[in-house]
Design an enzyme around this catalytic site. Structure first.
Site, PDB file in Angstrom:
ATOM      1  N   GLN A 131     -34.725  -9.491  22.524  1.00 44.48           N
ATOM      2  CA  GLN A 131     -33.340  -9.942  22.679  1.00 44.48           C
ATOM      3  C   GLN A 131     -33.066 -11.161  21.798  1.00 44.48           C
ATOM      4  O   GLN A 131     -31.985 -11.284  21.207  1.00 44.48           O
ATOM      5  CB  GLN A 131     -33.060 -10.273  24.149  1.00 44.48           C
ATOM      6  CG  GLN A 131     -31.588 -10.441  24.508  1.00 44.48           C
ATOM      7  CD  GLN A 131     -30.866  -9.117  24.699  1.00 44.48           C
ATOM      8  OE1 GLN A 131     -31.345  -8.068  24.262  1.00 44.48           O
ATOM      9  NE2 GLN A 131     -29.724  -9.141  25.352  1.00 44.48           N
ATOM     10  N   GLY A 162     -25.503  -1.333  29.900  1.00 47.79           N
ATOM     11  CA  GLY A 162     -24.385  -0.570  30.455  1.00 47.79           C
ATOM     12  C   GLY A 162     -23.150  -1.412  30.680  1.00 47.79           C
ATOM     13  O   GLY A 162     -22.017  -0.954  30.461  1.00 47.79           O
ATOM     14  N   SER A 200      -6.203   0.096  -3.032  1.00 47.68           N
ATOM     15  CA  SER A 200      -6.914  -0.941  -3.787  1.00 47.68           C
ATOM     16  C   SER A 200      -6.380  -1.089  -5.204  1.00 47.68           C
ATOM     17  O   SER A 200      -6.289  -2.193  -5.738  1.00 47.68           O
ATOM     18  CB  SER A 200      -8.414  -0.620  -3.827  1.00 47.68           C
ATOM     19  OG  SER A 200      -8.952  -0.601  -2.520  1.00 47.68           O
ATOM     20  N   GLU A 224      -6.337  -6.302   3.258  1.00 47.73           N
ATOM     21  CA  GLU A 224      -6.462  -7.478   2.393  1.00 47.73           C
ATOM     22  C   GLU A 224      -7.567  -7.301   1.354  1.00 47.73           C
ATOM     23  O   GLU A 224      -8.161  -8.277   0.892  1.00 47.73           O
ATOM     24  CB  GLU A 224      -6.722  -8.745   3.218  1.00 47.73           C
ATOM     25  CG  GLU A 224      -5.529  -9.235   3.977  1.00 47.73           C
ATOM     26  CD  GLU A 224      -4.373  -9.586   3.064  1.00 47.73           C
ATOM     27  OE1 GLU A 224      -4.527 -10.478   2.223  1.00 47.73           O
ATOM     28  OE2 GLU A 224      -3.314  -8.949   3.176  1.00 47.73           O
ATOM     29  N   GLY A 267       2.559  -2.859   8.234  1.00 53.58           N
ATOM     30  CA  GLY A 267       2.630  -3.506   9.538  1.00 53.58           C
ATOM     31  C   GLY A 267       4.009  -4.079   9.803  1.00 53.58           C
ATOM     32  O   GLY A 267       4.619  -4.698   8.938  1.00 53.58           O
ATOM     33  N   ARG A 325     -28.396 -12.356  33.073  1.00 53.25           N
ATOM     34  CA  ARG A 325     -29.065 -11.119  33.484  1.00 53.25           C
ATOM     35  C   ARG A 325     -30.577 -11.314  33.561  1.00 53.25           C
ATOM     36  O   ARG A 325     -31.209 -11.771  32.597  1.00 53.25           O
ATOM     37  CB  ARG A 325     -28.753 -10.021  32.460  1.00 53.25           C
ATOM     38  CG  ARG A 325     -29.327  -8.654  32.787  1.00 53.25           C
ATOM     39  CD  ARG A 325     -28.556  -7.984  33.886  1.00 53.25           C
ATOM     40  NE  ARG A 325     -28.867  -6.563  34.001  1.00 53.25           N
ATOM     41  CZ  ARG A 325     -28.331  -5.762  34.904  1.00 53.25           C
ATOM     42  NH1 ARG A 325     -27.454  -6.244  35.773  1.00 53.25           N
ATOM     43  NH2 ARG A 325     -28.657  -4.487  34.944  1.00 53.25           N
ATOM     44  N   THR A 358       0.821  -1.213   0.000  1.00 52.87           N
ATOM     45  CA  THR A 358       0.000   0.000   0.000  1.00 52.87           C
ATOM     46  C   THR A 358       0.856   1.265   0.000  1.00 52.87           C
ATOM     47  O   THR A 358       1.865   1.360   0.703  1.00 52.87           O
ATOM     48  CB  THR A 358      -0.925   0.006   1.222  1.00 52.87           C
ATOM     49  OG1 THR A 358      -1.795  -1.125   1.149  1.00 52.87           O
ATOM     50  CG2 THR A 358      -1.766   1.272   1.279  1.00 52.87           C
ATOM     51  N   ASP A 361     -10.358  -3.863   0.270  1.00 54.31           N
ATOM     52  CA  ASP A 361     -11.557  -3.166   0.746  1.00 54.31           C
ATOM     53  C   ASP A 361     -12.794  -3.981   0.386  1.00 54.31           C
ATOM     54  O   ASP A 361     -12.908  -4.509  -0.733  1.00 54.31           O
ATOM     55  CB  ASP A 361     -11.620  -1.782   0.098  1.00 54.31           C
ATOM     56  CG  ASP A 361     -12.873  -1.026   0.477  1.00 54.31           C
ATOM     57  OD1 ASP A 361     -12.869  -0.331   1.501  1.00 54.31           O
ATOM     58  OD2 ASP A 361     -13.874  -1.159  -0.267  1.00 54.31           O
TER      59      ASP A 361
END
Length: 663
Positions: free
Chosen positions: A353, A421, A161, A444, A194, A334, A155, A446
């Protein structure tokens, strides 16, 4: 014959045609070929499914599960190597290096011993896959034991890309038998590399290979090639002359990785440092290649790096397993509210949920089987080099990497919100998971670009169909795209709403494939229309959203097919029933999420759409009843999840201890 009589005959003929079409739907022609899949019989109200967690976990084991368990044990016995919640960038990088060195030097986990046929890291993978025997002999052991720490320098600041647009040059000097690596302008600075900022000693640098010529330009561009470029002294670790390295700084996540920027000023390297599997330069400056054009060499070069995408898709599923495990275990723990004068109920008993988490759990299983199959295909491809398999893996890895990582990124946020929370506490890990995984959507390849590759491949194969071409295994169903899947929707089956029918894998696959085939046919027609006035590039851009939807639809079809296969192959009957629940939920939830498409073409009648919605809710409830067992089958111990709210015992007490309360 009068006009009225002629009109009456035409109307009568039309009536006969409609009656004939309806009769073929009601009494279809029988075939001697067996159906692709057999319907699964089920009752309207399902009995509770039992799950053999140990057997299911064993069924899902990868071939390197023993290595994974060794890594788990290694870090569990060395708490000082676990990454703290609060850590500075430089400290984080040193912890990551100690973790890596410990795995290789102490635990004996040698990366290359497992990646010769499976997904490899980019630095080592580029040397192994783009080089030849001389490179393997010289660098293999050093990379494997971490003496030759390196980085992958593709890159640039101006190009990511569009790899063919890279501007870094490697000019051959026939007098000294060397390549000269240059960064011609700031836009060509290698960026986001990297392992470059601190630890890397070598870089596999992607640059345009320039050969001296006798024309007015003086050089000939042979296209992008990869070169091994030393960037630091092996003994002193000092940056070498001509190389300039800077730190890219803090990132949203993955700050344990030392991303850096590289500039080269006339850095000379031996000719042998060209990774020459697909193209070579002789001592006298002559270029040779088994591939005739720049485009073919470029495609072959990038194709050998597909292992990174395979690894990312599989790793993303691992992140999804972790996030969903934390969220589901906490949701079972919970308790909030309940009927008057009765105990509070688990928040996973609330339909809302279940709606958030159960299709996600089903998708996690679907992605597991699809990416595990991709890893196996990749391994087989590396052994056989079969052209058909190579094409299949390239397109499939692009699509799965894009689809799975995008889904996981969104799912982590849903998991965080599902835990209220307490999900916001850093110790419960959703923040770090979300931040560290976020870049999976970009590096690797987009995701939007990768989906366009899938779309382009689909269109190419669609066109080849008319020339008598063949399809690779993954695309087999498109053979029928012009007949079976693009016939007028059956007015009878479009109204069937029985549970047995909706849970029939053949109905589910047909629905997925019908959508993909229609999108493919309409995309081809639109591109043909717009290309006449806008040109190829303009037409592609005009249809881009359509093309991305088509690519995602195809990948969903592939995932479902692999999930169905996995259900059928499961040896334990009770686990097979549990996987069937998850598979049905995955399929019907996807159909419901795109119900507008099916309604617009009358593939699903209103009553059937309502039945699908109702069954999705019911299947979510059924999957909820085995949710604990399904996440337990991921086999992620507490010392791996490391989230207090997800502990399998004494979760709240461990949470309070974490903030300082005494037991």
């Amino acid at each position: 014959m009068s006009d009225n009589e002629h009109q009456s005959l035409e109307q009568l003929s039309a009536v006969h045609r409609r009656i004939h079409r309806l009769s073929t739907h009601l009494y279809p022609t029988t075939t001697t070929q067996p159906p692709l899949l057999q319907p699964v019989q089920c009752a309207g109200k399902l009995k509770k499914v039992e799950v053999n967690t140990a057997a299911l976990s064993e069924y899902m084991r990868g071939k390197y599960r023993d290595v994974q368990e060794s890594i788990y044990d290694y870090f569990n016995s060395r708490p000082h190597l676990q990454t703290p919640i609060e850590i500075l960038k430089d400290d984080h990088r040193e912890v990551c290096m100690k973790q890596l060195m410990g795995l290789v030097k102490e635990a004996g986990i040698k990366p290359f011993r497992y990646v010769v046929e499976d997904p490899a890291n980019l630095w080592g993978g580029s040397v192994l896959n783009l080089g030849t025997k001389k490179h393997r002999d010289k660098y293999f052991d050093g990379i494997d034991n971490l003496d030759y720490m390196g980085c992958f320098a593709m890159t640039e600041l101006h190009h990511g890309s569009n790899v063919q647009g890279l501007q870094t040059t490697a000019t051959f000097d026939p007098i000294t038998d060397e390549f000269i690596i240059d960064t011609p302008n700031d836009g060509a600075i290698k960026w986001w590399i990297g392992n470059a900022a601190v630890h890397g000693k070598f870089a596999s640098v992607f640059a345009k290979l320039m050969l001296p010529s006798h024309d007015a330009k003086g050089v000939t561009d042979m296209g992008v090639h990869a070169f091994i470029v030393p960037i630091r002294d092996l003994k002193t670790h000092q940056v070498l002359p001509g190389v300039e390295i800077h730190d890219c700084g803090y990132k949203i996540g993955l700050n344990g990785v030392d991303n850096g920027a590289l500039r080269f000023r006339s850095v000379r390297i031996p000719r042998d440092n060209l990774l020459n599997r697909f193209g070579d330069v002789s001592r006298d400056g002559k270029y040779t290649s088994s591939l005739p054009t720049i485009n073919k060499r470029f495609a072959a070069t990038l194709g050998e790096l597909v292992g990174g995408r395979v690894g990312l898709a599989y790793s993303s599923v691992g992140v999804l397993k972790l996030a969903s495990t934390i969220a589901i275990r906490y949701s079972l723990l919970r308790h909030q509210f309940g009927p008057p004068r009765q105990p509070e109920i688990s928040i996973l008993d609330y339909q809302s949920q279940q709606h958030k988490l159960m299709p996600m759990l089903a998708s996690t299983y679907a992605f597991h089987f699809a990416t595990a199959d991709l890893v196996e295909k990749y391994s087989e491809m590396k052994k056989s080099h079969d052209d058909e398999l190579v094409g299949d893996v390239h397109a499939l890895s692009a699509g799965l990497k894009a689809y799975v990582t995008s889904y996981t990124a969104k799912a982590i946020s849903v998991c965080r919100e599902s835990c209220g929370g307490h999900g916001y506490a850093a110790v419960n890990r959703f923040g770090s998971l979300r931040n560290d995984h976020d870049i999976f959507q970009t590096f690797e390849g987009d995701n939007t670009v990768l989906l366009q590759q899938v779309a382009g491949d689909l269109l190419k194969r669609y066109q080849e169909k008319f020339r008598g071409g063949t399809f690779t295994v993954t695309w087999n169903y498109l053979r029928e795209s012009m007949n079976t899947y693009l016939n007028q929707p059956n007015p009878v089956t479009s109204r069937w709403e029985g549970v047995d029918h909706l849970r029939d894998p053949q109905f589910q696959l047909d629905a997925f494939r019908y959508r993909t085939s229609r999108l493919l046919q309409s995309a081809a027609a639109r591109l043909n229309k717009h290309s006449k006035t806008l040109g190829g590039f303009g037409a592609w851009n005009r249809c881009l959203n359509h093309l991305l939807t088509m690519a995602e639809s195809h990948i969903e079809s592939v995932i479902l097919a692999k999930f169905i296969e996995a259900v059928k192959s499961c040896p334990d009957e009770s686990n097979r029933a549990a996987l069937k629940l998850a598979c049905d939920l995955y399929a019907l939830d996807r159909i419901w999420n795109d119900i507008g498409t099916y309604r617009n073409v009358d593939y699903v009648a209103p009553n059937k759409a309502k039945a699908i919605h109702k069954l999705v809710d019911y299947l979510s409830f059924q999957v909820r009843n085995v949710a604990k067992e399904l996440v337990d089958a991921f086999d992620l111990p507490d010392y791996v999840t490391r989230a207090p709210i997800a502990m399998q015992s004494h979760a709240y007490s461990q949470y309070t201890q974490h903030v300082g309360f005494e037991t």
